[in-house]
Design an enzyme around this catalytic site. Structure first.
Site, short mmCIF file in Angstrom:
data_model
loop_
_atom_site.label_atom_id
_atom_site.label_comp_id
_atom_site.label_asym_id
_atom_site.label_seq_id
_atom_site.Cartn_x
_atom_site.Cartn_y
_atom_site.Cartn_z
N HIS A 31 0.81 -1.22 0.00
CA HIS A 31 0.00 0.00 0.00
C HIS A 31 0.84 1.27 0.00
O HIS A 31 0.34 2.34 -0.31
CB HIS A 31 -0.94 0.01 1.21
N GLU A 133 -6.07 -12.88 5.28
CA GLU A 133 -6.92 -11.69 5.18
C GLU A 133 -8.28 -11.97 4.55
O GLU A 133 -8.99 -11.03 4.20
CB GLU A 133 -6.20 -10.63 4.33
N ASP A 159 -8.62 -6.04 6.50
CA ASP A 159 -9.19 -6.64 5.30
C ASP A 159 -10.14 -7.79 5.64
O ASP A 159 -11.19 -7.94 5.01
CB ASP A 159 -8.09 -7.13 4.37
#
Length: 240
Positions: A31, A133, A159
């Site tokens: 990210h 996740e 997530d």
């Protein structure tokens, strides 16, 4: 229990500052808007602080893996692992032949080309963390943990909570059940277990209590913004 955070802001000095208070840190290529050069500089800063260096890849099959390994990191983190096959492929890419298919690069991990010094200890292992996740990852957690070379399972609570339709609710029964299932899979395989979460530290501690070897707390941007916001509020209150 070891505590770390996720780093997405570049700079060796900034990484050193944060790393001095932590056991480990994840440099975020998933990210974070970071280049490989910035990642290596951050790794140098964390190492100087005595903080273990892990890099979260954009994906388990990321093409950047060779450059990440050659930067001399302690471990990699694969996001959204959902099968033993996915984990096994990553592990093979972390090992030199004949155990795997990692290539030799004369960079930081390879002692900058000082080959005799490097090959005196060529099997320095790079840790492998599988991030769970999704419900599919939870269902496959036991098989993932059983892959030789997987060192830890870490539940990505943000997530996973979205997938379970309980966004950021660390107290949600479905999220807690998933965390317990992954913890049990890790314990059965003899690998480390952790949680990665943002929000109320008490809620994170409740998820981790008695189970987690690793806690990945929040991220640098959230920690910095909370500190700035708190300082401004304190000044405003003092001036009122």
């Amino acid at each position: 229990m070891e505590v770390g955070t996720v780093l997405s802001l570049p700079g060796a000095a900034l990484a050193e500052l944060v790393g001095s208070a932590l056991d480990f840190a994840w440099i975020d290529l998933e990210h974070g808007a970071l280049g490989l050069g910035e990642m290596q500089a951050m790794a140098v800063g964390l190492t100087a602080a005595g903080c273990a260096v892990h890099v979260r890849l954009p994906a388990s099959g990321a093409e950047q893996l060779a450059a990440v390994l050659d930067a001399g990191v302690d471990g990699v983190v694969a996001p959204r692992v959902e099968s033993a096959e996915q984990a096994g492929d990553l592990v093979r890419r972390l090992r030199y032949p004949p155990a795997g298919r990692r290539g030799f690069g004369p960079r930081r991990a390879g002692r900058y080309g000082r080959t005799p010094a490097f090959w005196a200890a060529p099997e320095r292992r790079v840790g492998c963390t599988a991030q769970i996740e999704s419900p599919a990852g939870v269902a496959a957690a036991a098989e993932i943990a059983a892959v030789e070379g997987v060192d830890a399972l870490v539940v990505g609570c943000s997530d996973l909570s979205l997938e379970l339709d309980v966004p950021q609710d660390l107290a949600a029964p479905s999220l807690r059940a998933a965390v317990l299932a992954v913890a049990a899979a890790a314990a059965s395989a003899g690998v480390r277990f952790g949680v990665a979460a943002s929000g109320d530290p008490a809620g994170i501690a409740a998820l981790a209590a008695g189970r987690a070897d690793l806690v990945v707390y929040s991220a640098d941007t959230r920690i910095y913004s909370a500190a700035v916001d708190g300082a401004v509020r304190s000044l405003e209150a003092a001036d009122a």
